[in-house]
Design a protein around this motif. Structure first.
Motif, PDB file in Angstrom:
ATOM      1  N   LEU A  68       0.784  -0.946  -0.104  1.00 60.70           N
ATOM      2  CA  LEU A  68      -0.039   0.116   0.357  1.00 60.70           C
ATOM      3  C   LEU A  68       0.366   1.520   0.260  1.00 60.70           C
ATOM      4  O   LEU A  68       0.492   2.308  -0.360  1.00 60.70           O
ATOM      5  N   LEU A  69       2.189   0.565   0.486  1.00 60.41           N
ATOM      6  CA  LEU A  69       2.736   2.232   0.012  1.00 60.41           C
ATOM      7  C   LEU A  69       3.922   1.639  -0.683  1.00 60.41           C
ATOM      8  O   LEU A  69       4.600   0.726  -0.060  1.00 60.41           O
ATOM      9  N   THR A  70       4.841   2.920  -1.497  1.00 63.24           N
ATOM     10  CA  THR A  70       6.229   2.274  -2.172  1.00 63.24           C
ATOM     11  C   THR A  70       7.066   3.004  -1.917  1.00 63.24           C
ATOM     12  O   THR A  70       6.575   4.495  -1.429  1.00 63.24           O
ATOM     13  N   ASP A  71       7.934   3.554  -2.599  1.00 62.22           N
ATOM     14  CA  ASP A  71       9.706   4.602  -3.048  1.00 62.22           C
ATOM     15  C   ASP A  71       9.457   4.626  -4.570  1.00 62.22           C
ATOM     16  O   ASP A  71       9.392   4.257  -5.012  1.00 62.22           O
ATOM     17  N   GLU A  72       9.706   5.746  -4.289  1.00 60.17           N
ATOM     18  CA  GLU A  72       9.747   6.938  -5.087  1.00 60.17           C
ATOM     19  C   GLU A  72      10.665   7.692  -4.697  1.00 60.17           C
ATOM     20  O   GLU A  72      10.480   9.274  -4.793  1.00 60.17           O
ATOM     21  N   LEU A 169      19.415 -19.990  15.647  1.00 63.81           N
ATOM     22  CA  LEU A 169      18.526 -19.921  14.207  1.00 63.81           C
ATOM     23  C   LEU A 169      18.841 -18.934  12.843  1.00 63.81           C
ATOM     24  O   LEU A 169      19.726 -17.922  13.444  1.00 63.81           O
ATOM     25  N   PRO A 170      19.342 -19.600  11.627  1.00 66.87           N
ATOM     26  CA  PRO A 170      19.805 -19.096  11.313  1.00 66.87           C
ATOM     27  C   PRO A 170      19.193 -17.406  10.087  1.00 66.87           C
ATOM     28  O   PRO A 170      17.949 -17.888  10.697  1.00 66.87           O
ATOM     29  N   VAL A 171      19.671 -16.779  10.032  1.00 64.61           N
ATOM     30  CA  VAL A 171      18.493 -15.418   9.743  1.00 64.61           C
ATOM     31  C   VAL A 171      18.008 -16.148   9.006  1.00 64.61           C
ATOM     32  O   VAL A 171      16.296 -15.814   8.841  1.00 64.61           O
ATOM     33  N   ALA A 172      18.170 -17.016   7.526  1.00 69.14           N
ATOM     34  CA  ALA A 172      17.207 -16.698   6.162  1.00 69.14           C
ATOM     35  C   ALA A 172      15.758 -18.230   6.671  1.00 69.14           C
ATOM     36  O   ALA A 172      15.475 -18.225   5.461  1.00 69.14           O
ATOM     37  N   GLU A 173      15.540 -18.049   8.211  1.00 73.85           N
ATOM     38  CA  GLU A 173      15.366 -19.704   8.711  1.00 73.85           C
ATOM     39  C   GLU A 173      14.023 -18.776   9.231  1.00 73.85           C
ATOM     40  O   GLU A 173      13.161 -19.111   9.687  1.00 73.85           O
ATOM     41  N   ILE A 174      14.237 -17.355   9.381  1.00 69.50           N
ATOM     42  CA  ILE A 174      13.442 -16.247  10.069  1.00 69.50           C
ATOM     43  C   ILE A 174      12.638 -16.311   9.136  1.00 69.50           C
ATOM     44  O   ILE A 174      12.592 -15.248   8.181  1.00 69.50           O
ATOM     45  N   SER A 175      11.242 -15.624   9.632  1.00 70.18           N
ATOM     46  CA  SER A 175       9.859 -15.356   8.581  1.00 70.18           C
ATOM     47  C   SER A 175      10.504 -14.199   8.641  1.00 70.18           C
ATOM     48  O   SER A 175      11.004 -12.754   9.665  1.00 70.18           O
ATOM     49  N   GLU A 176       9.981 -13.232   7.472  1.00 71.45           N
ATOM     50  CA  GLU A 176      10.383 -11.213   7.443  1.00 71.45           C
ATOM     51  C   GLU A 176       9.723 -10.706   8.916  1.00 71.45           C
ATOM     52  O   GLU A 176      10.841  -9.890   8.353  1.00 71.45           O
ATOM     53  N   ARG A 177       8.947 -11.719   9.099  1.00 72.58           N
ATOM     54  CA  ARG A 177       7.991 -10.065   9.618  1.00 72.58           C
ATOM     55  C   ARG A 177       8.392 -10.009  10.962  1.00 72.58           C
ATOM     56  O   ARG A 177       8.509  -9.224  11.534  1.00 72.58           O
ATOM     57  N   GLU A 178       9.200 -11.615  11.564  1.00 73.13           N
ATOM     58  CA  GLU A 178       9.302 -11.463  12.776  1.00 73.13           C
ATOM     59  C   GLU A 178      10.894 -11.051  12.425  1.00 73.13           C
ATOM     60  O   GLU A 178      10.974  -9.865  13.946  1.00 73.13           O
ATOM     61  N   ALA A 179      11.771 -10.616  11.381  1.00 73.18           N
ATOM     62  CA  ALA A 179      13.143  -9.922  10.880  1.00 73.18           C
ATOM     63  C   ALA A 179      12.686  -8.667  11.333  1.00 73.18           C
ATOM     64  O   ALA A 179      13.530  -7.814  11.750  1.00 73.18           O
ATOM     65  N   ALA A 180      11.737  -8.252  11.104  1.00 74.92           N
ATOM     66  CA  ALA A 180      11.328  -6.889  10.654  1.00 74.92           C
ATOM     67  C   ALA A 180      10.925  -6.541  12.285  1.00 74.92           C
ATOM     68  O   ALA A 180      11.698  -6.023  12.016  1.00 74.92           O
ATOM     69  N   VAL A 181      10.068  -7.141  13.452  1.00 77.21           N
ATOM     70  CA  VAL A 181      10.563  -6.902  14.322  1.00 77.21           C
ATOM     71  C   VAL A 181      11.460  -6.465  15.038  1.00 77.21           C
ATOM     72  O   VAL A 181      11.936  -6.070  16.050  1.00 77.21           O
ATOM     73  N   ALA A 182      12.335  -7.520  15.215  1.00 78.89           N
ATOM     74  CA  ALA A 182      14.018  -7.273  15.417  1.00 78.89           C
ATOM     75  C   ALA A 182      14.446  -6.616  15.320  1.00 78.89           C
ATOM     76  O   ALA A 182      15.245  -5.990  15.704  1.00 78.89           O
ATOM     77  N   ALA A 183      14.026  -6.129  13.927  1.00 77.73           N
ATOM     78  CA  ALA A 183      15.266  -5.313  13.652  1.00 77.73           C
ATOM     79  C   ALA A 183      14.916  -3.961  14.414  1.00 77.73           C
ATOM     80  O   ALA A 183      16.131  -3.403  14.424  1.00 77.73           O
ATOM     81  N   THR A 209      12.880  -8.969   2.157  1.00 77.96           N
ATOM     82  CA  THR A 209      13.485 -10.121   0.921  1.00 77.96           C
ATOM     83  C   THR A 209      11.262  -9.944   0.362  1.00 77.96           C
ATOM     84  O   THR A 209      11.747 -10.347  -0.174  1.00 77.96           O
ATOM     85  N   ALA A 210      10.606  -9.423   0.611  1.00 76.31           N
ATOM     86  CA  ALA A 210       9.195  -9.884   0.715  1.00 76.31           C
ATOM     87  C   ALA A 210       8.963  -9.244  -0.502  1.00 76.31           C
ATOM     88  O   ALA A 210       7.919 -10.103  -1.328  1.00 76.31           O
ATOM     89  N   THR A 211       8.785  -8.443  -0.668  1.00 76.70           N
ATOM     90  CA  THR A 211       8.531  -7.558  -1.596  1.00 76.70           C
ATOM     91  C   THR A 211       9.691  -6.354  -1.792  1.00 76.70           C
ATOM     92  O   THR A 211      10.742  -5.958  -1.594  1.00 76.70           O
ATOM     93  N   PRO A 212       9.167  -6.752  -3.773  1.00 80.30           N
ATOM     94  CA  PRO A 212      10.802  -5.254  -4.574  1.00 80.30           C
ATOM     95  C   PRO A 212      10.690  -5.062  -3.388  1.00 80.30           C
ATOM     96  O   PRO A 212       9.473  -3.537  -4.134  1.00 80.30           O
ATOM     97  N   GLY A 213      12.114  -3.545  -3.644  1.00 80.53           N
ATOM     98  CA  GLY A 213      11.551  -2.363  -3.119  1.00 80.53           C
ATOM     99  C   GLY A 213      11.709  -1.734  -1.545  1.00 80.53           C
ATOM    100  O   GLY A 213      12.033  -1.174  -1.076  1.00 80.53           O
ATOM    101  N   LEU A 214      11.322  -3.576  -1.308  1.00 75.39           N
ATOM    102  CA  LEU A 214      11.077  -3.095   0.510  1.00 75.39           C
ATOM    103  C   LEU A 214      12.770  -2.942   1.393  1.00 75.39           C
ATOM    104  O   LEU A 214      12.554  -2.596   2.495  1.00 75.39           O
ATOM    105  N   GLY A 215      13.237  -3.845   0.737  1.00 76.17           N
ATOM    106  CA  GLY A 215      14.980  -3.877   1.711  1.00 76.17           C
ATOM    107  C   GLY A 215      15.325  -2.171   2.092  1.00 76.17           C
ATOM    108  O   GLY A 215      15.748  -1.757   2.854  1.00 76.17           O
TER     109      GLY A 215
END
Length: 235
Positions: A68-72, A169-183, A209-215
């Motif tokens: 719903l929000l994107t980067d321009e 737990l390796p970062v690659a095995e953590i969900s994107e959502r949990e990673a966002a909260v933790a970060a 990693t979930a959405t293009p441009g989200l990083g």
């Protein structure tokens, strides 16, 4: 999803592939970050629980994750002028961004952030995670103080987030959502613990990693939260 009783209360928890419960699975990112700002050992809210920056950052990432929000060119931009999430907090922020002059992501982390924080807090009161206690200052002026209601649930959420931050737990095995909260929690210093810089950086990348441009969006808002934490009291 299962129903789990905690301190006599029933809350919904999502069970992760690791076998343990992920506390407050249905809660949005800003709601989780608002709860993480409370020290479960001191459930009454003090000044340290008032951290609007991380909560606003969580709302921005949540909206970007939902497309719903994107980067321009570095500007937080609504994708659809009529879309909504059904979440009053997120929809309120989306409307604010639509009606305001264009701003970079870092600006939105702090600009009128208290509006989002207050809305999240009231949402958590309505859902039974916090309680509002009416008082009078000097016996005359009405005031409202907030305290944790589901202390055990918040303790579990904090421990879950610490595990994400510290491993093993390796970062690659953590969900994107949990990673966002933790970060974001690490950037704000909400857990009062030192996180390895590389681990925090890897979680920030994982969250995008979930959405293009989200990083790039996650990196921008995380940087703003880190800057804000440098001048804010630690919880």
């Amino acid at each position: 999803m299962r129903s789990e009783a905690v301190n006599g209360l029933t809350c919904d928890s999502i069970y992760s592939p690791r076998g343990g419960p992920v506390p407050n699975g249905p809660l949005s990112l800003p709601a989780r970050l608002c709860l993480l700002a409370w020290d479960a050992a001191r459930p009454a809210a003090g000044g340290t629980a008032h951290r609007p920056g991380p909560v606003r950052a969580g709302a921005l990432v949540e909206l970007a994750r939902r497309g719903l929000l994107t980067d321009e060119d570095g500007i937080a931009t609504p994708v659809d002028l009529d879309a909504s999430t059904g979440d009053a907090v997120l929809d309120g922020l989306l409307e604010l961004i639509r009606e305001s002059c264009p701003h970079p992501w870092r600006t939105w982390v702090t600009l009128r952030a208290r509006v989002t924080f207050d809305a999240v807090r009231e949402q958590l009161v309505a859902e039974g995670y916090l309680r509002a206690e009416k008082r009078r200052v000097l016996g005359v002026f009405p005031s409202v103080e907030y305290a944790l209601e589901r202390v055990a649930v918040v303790e579990a959420l904090r421990e879950e987030t610490r595990q994400v931050l510290r491993g093993p737990l390796p970062v690659a095995e953590i969900s994107e959502r949990e990673a966002a909260v933790a970060a974001l929690a690490a950037a704000a210093g909400l857990l009062g613990a030192t996180t390895r810089a590389q681990r925090a950086a890897d979680l920030t990348e994982r969250a995008g990693t979930a959405t293009p441009g989200l990083g790039g969006i996650v990196r921008e808002v995380t940087g703003a939260v880190t800057a804000g934490a440098a001048v804010a009291p630690s919880p």
